[in-house]
Scaffold this motif. Structure first.
Motif, PDB file in Angstrom:
ATOM      1  N   LEU A   1      44.815 -49.461 -32.849  1.00 38.38           N
ATOM      2  CA  LEU A   1      44.116 -50.274 -34.418  1.00 38.38           C
ATOM      3  C   LEU A   1      44.520 -52.063 -34.413  1.00 38.38           C
ATOM      4  N   ARG A   2      45.863 -52.405 -33.327  1.00 39.23           N
ATOM      5  CA  ARG A   2      46.668 -53.454 -32.370  1.00 39.23           C
ATOM      6  C   ARG A   2      46.068 -54.599 -32.090  1.00 39.23           C
ATOM      7  N   GLN A   3      45.572 -53.358 -30.886  1.00 41.64           N
ATOM      8  CA  GLN A   3      44.593 -54.221 -30.043  1.00 41.64           C
ATOM      9  C   GLN A   3      43.186 -54.280 -30.397  1.00 41.64           C
ATOM     10  N   GLU A   4      42.966 -53.647 -31.535  1.00 39.55           N
ATOM     11  CA  GLU A   4      41.663 -54.368 -32.415  1.00 39.55           C
ATOM     12  C   GLU A   4      41.368 -55.257 -33.313  1.00 39.55           C
ATOM     13  N   MET A   5      42.329 -55.296 -33.945  1.00 36.89           N
ATOM     14  CA  MET A   5      42.848 -56.887 -34.837  1.00 36.89           C
ATOM     15  C   MET A   5      42.944 -57.682 -34.056  1.00 36.89           C
ATOM     16  N   LYS A   6      43.627 -57.531 -32.858  1.00 31.43           N
ATOM     17  CA  LYS A   6      43.506 -58.906 -32.032  1.00 31.43           C
ATOM     18  C   LYS A   6      42.360 -58.932 -31.385  1.00 31.43           C
ATOM     19  N   LYS A   7      41.387 -58.438 -30.595  1.00 31.29           N
ATOM     20  CA  LYS A   7      40.284 -58.633 -30.320  1.00 31.29           C
ATOM     21  C   LYS A   7      39.325 -59.490 -31.969  1.00 31.29           C
ATOM     22  N   LYS A   8      39.517 -58.467 -32.587  1.00 28.25           N
ATOM     23  CA  LYS A   8      38.914 -59.405 -34.256  1.00 28.25           C
ATOM     24  C   LYS A   8      39.386 -60.361 -34.232  1.00 28.25           C
ATOM     25  N   ALA A   9      40.989 -60.857 -34.111  1.00 34.33           N
ATOM     26  CA  ALA A   9      41.266 -62.099 -34.879  1.00 34.33           C
ATOM     27  C   ALA A   9      40.666 -63.262 -33.695  1.00 34.33           C
ATOM     28  N   GLN A  10      40.738 -62.961 -32.659  1.00 35.60           N
ATOM     29  CA  GLN A  10      40.106 -63.876 -31.815  1.00 35.60           C
ATOM     30  C   GLN A  10      38.778 -64.580 -31.444  1.00 35.60           C
ATOM     31  N   GLU A  11      38.450 -63.168 -31.877  1.00 38.12           N
ATOM     32  CA  GLU A  11      36.789 -63.429 -32.114  1.00 38.12           C
ATOM     33  C   GLU A  11      36.953 -64.222 -33.343  1.00 38.12           C
ATOM     34  N   ILE A  12      37.074 -64.674 -34.041  1.00 33.91           N
ATOM     35  CA  ILE A  12      36.862 -65.190 -35.434  1.00 33.91           C
ATOM     36  C   ILE A  12      37.699 -66.841 -34.913  1.00 33.91           C
ATOM     37  N   VAL A  13      38.890 -66.760 -33.869  1.00 36.06           N
ATOM     38  CA  VAL A  13      39.046 -68.053 -33.692  1.00 36.06           C
ATOM     39  C   VAL A  13      37.753 -69.269 -32.868  1.00 36.06           C
ATOM     40  N   GLU A  14      37.424 -68.288 -31.789  1.00 36.44           N
ATOM     41  CA  GLU A  14      36.558 -69.074 -31.114  1.00 36.44           C
ATOM     42  C   GLU A  14      34.734 -68.700 -32.072  1.00 36.44           C
ATOM     43  N   LEU A  15      35.292 -68.327 -33.352  1.00 38.00           N
ATOM     44  CA  LEU A  15      33.895 -68.741 -34.588  1.00 38.00           C
ATOM     45  C   LEU A  15      33.491 -70.364 -34.748  1.00 38.00           C
ATOM     46  N   TYR A  16      34.948 -70.715 -34.872  1.00 34.98           N
ATOM     47  CA  TYR A  16      35.242 -71.033 -35.870  1.00 34.98           C
ATOM     48  C   TYR A  16      35.878 -73.054 -34.612  1.00 34.98           C
ATOM     49  N   SER A  17      35.955 -72.916 -33.187  1.00 36.72           N
ATOM     50  CA  SER A  17      36.441 -73.408 -31.609  1.00 36.72           C
ATOM     51  C   SER A  17      35.437 -74.599 -31.233  1.00 36.72           C
TER      52      SER A  17
END
Length: 338
Positions: free
Chosen positions: A322-338
């Protein structure tokens, strides 16, 4: 029964009904209405008082009495049966129903009318109706606009009678695709605008017996159940293995099915109440200054949606997946705004 006695009984019932509806009873007006003298009306009121007194001795939850209101110059009924909803409870429940958006406009209008009609006296009925009128006028149906009240009752009966049911269901990912499932219905739940059916998906074994496809129940949104029928077969539930929807409800988020898992979180902030309220199984296992560690049991990945909504206030510690899944989702969100 004599005509005179019948007339008196009808008069008493009429006056009693008026009193329960919150009307003020004037002896002079009632005497004129029924063509009797005021002493007859007084005797009728005394009979109603005696009836209520008898009910109070038999039923402790009935606190109604008839009193004379000097300001309004008439008799009124005060108190209530505790088994009946109070006006404030009716208003509160109506507000919750409107906020839930669980019903179509036609359904919610019918339900609210029945609730508001239970208000007494009549001036309170008007007040509650006015307090709800604006929200009722602007009520927005959900897109599916499906009438589900009959489904709820019929599925509830199947749960109670342990009927094996076949359903045709539209999946969220493929709205045009219909799937058939044989299920053991377990519970009806409500969450975030929708009613859901919890059920174990079953498969027939080679020897003709049934077995669960998964160890945990599936979740079906009831408005997406296009058809259902009883197969004529029953399923058995051992008492020790019975499904307890209350316990399941504590551990499910956004009605996403999945295996039971224990999670551990770090909450950064002064007050962890949002976490404790959202996760009924949550326990604080370590308290520090502006931070605490919380443990909880949850079913499925619905918890991920809620964790993401908390931003940087929550850090997932365990399980590692679950920790790794949260990291993955957070990175995907950052990429949306980069």
């Amino acid at each position: 029964m004599s005509e005179e006695k019948s007339s008196k009984n009808n008069r008493i019932l009429d006056i009693y009904t008026c009193l329960t509806e919150g009307h003020i009873i004037s002896k002079a007006q009632e005497a004129q209405r029924f063509g009797v003298d005021e002493r007859s009306i007084q005797r009728d009121i005394d009979d109603i008082r005696a009836f209520l007194a008898d009910r109070q001795s038999d039923q402790a939850d009935d606190h109604r009495v008839i009193e004379y209101d000097h300001r309004q110059k008439g008799f009124v009924m005060t108190g209530a049966e505790t088994s009946m909803m109070t006006n404030s409870e009716i208003l509160a429940v109506s507000k919750v129903l409107l906020a839930s958006r669980a019903f179509t406009k036609k359904e919610i209008s019918s339900i609210l009318k029945k609730l508001v009609d239970g208000c007494v006296p009549l001036r309170n009925m008007r007040l509650v109706s006015e307090l709800l009128s604006n929200e009722k006028y602007h009520y927005v149906e959900l897109h599916h606009k499906s009438h589900i009240q009959d489904k709820l009752w019929e599925l509830g009966t199947d749960i109670q009678e342990h009927n094996l049911v076949e359903i045709t269901y539209t999946r969220a990912e493929h709205m045009k695709e219909m799937v058939k499932r044989l299920i053991e219905p377990m519970a009806v739940l409500f969450s975030e605008y929708y009613f859901y059916l919890n059920a174990f998906i079953v498969e027939r074994n080679e020897d003709g017996t049934w077995s669960h496809k998964y160890d945990y129940p599936a979740i079906f949104r009831i408005d997406r159940i296009q058809s259902y029928r009883e197969t004529g077969e029953k399923f058995r539930v051992a008492y020790v293995n019975r499904f307890e929807e209350g316990e399941f409800r504590k551990r499910i988020q956004f009605m996403y099915a999945g295996e039971l898992m224990r999670i551990q979180l770090k909450y950064y902030g002064e007050n962890p109440e949002p976490v404790l309220d959202r996760l009924p199984t949550a326990q604080i296992i370590e308290q520090g200054e502006h931070v605490c560690t919380i443990s909880a049991e949850v079913y499925g990945n619905g918890i991920l949606m809620w964790l993401l909504s908390q931003g940087s206030r929550i850090e997932v510690l365990r399980p590692e997946s679950l920790r790794q899944e949260m990291k993955k989702k957070a990175q995907e969100i950052v990429e949306l705004y980069s």
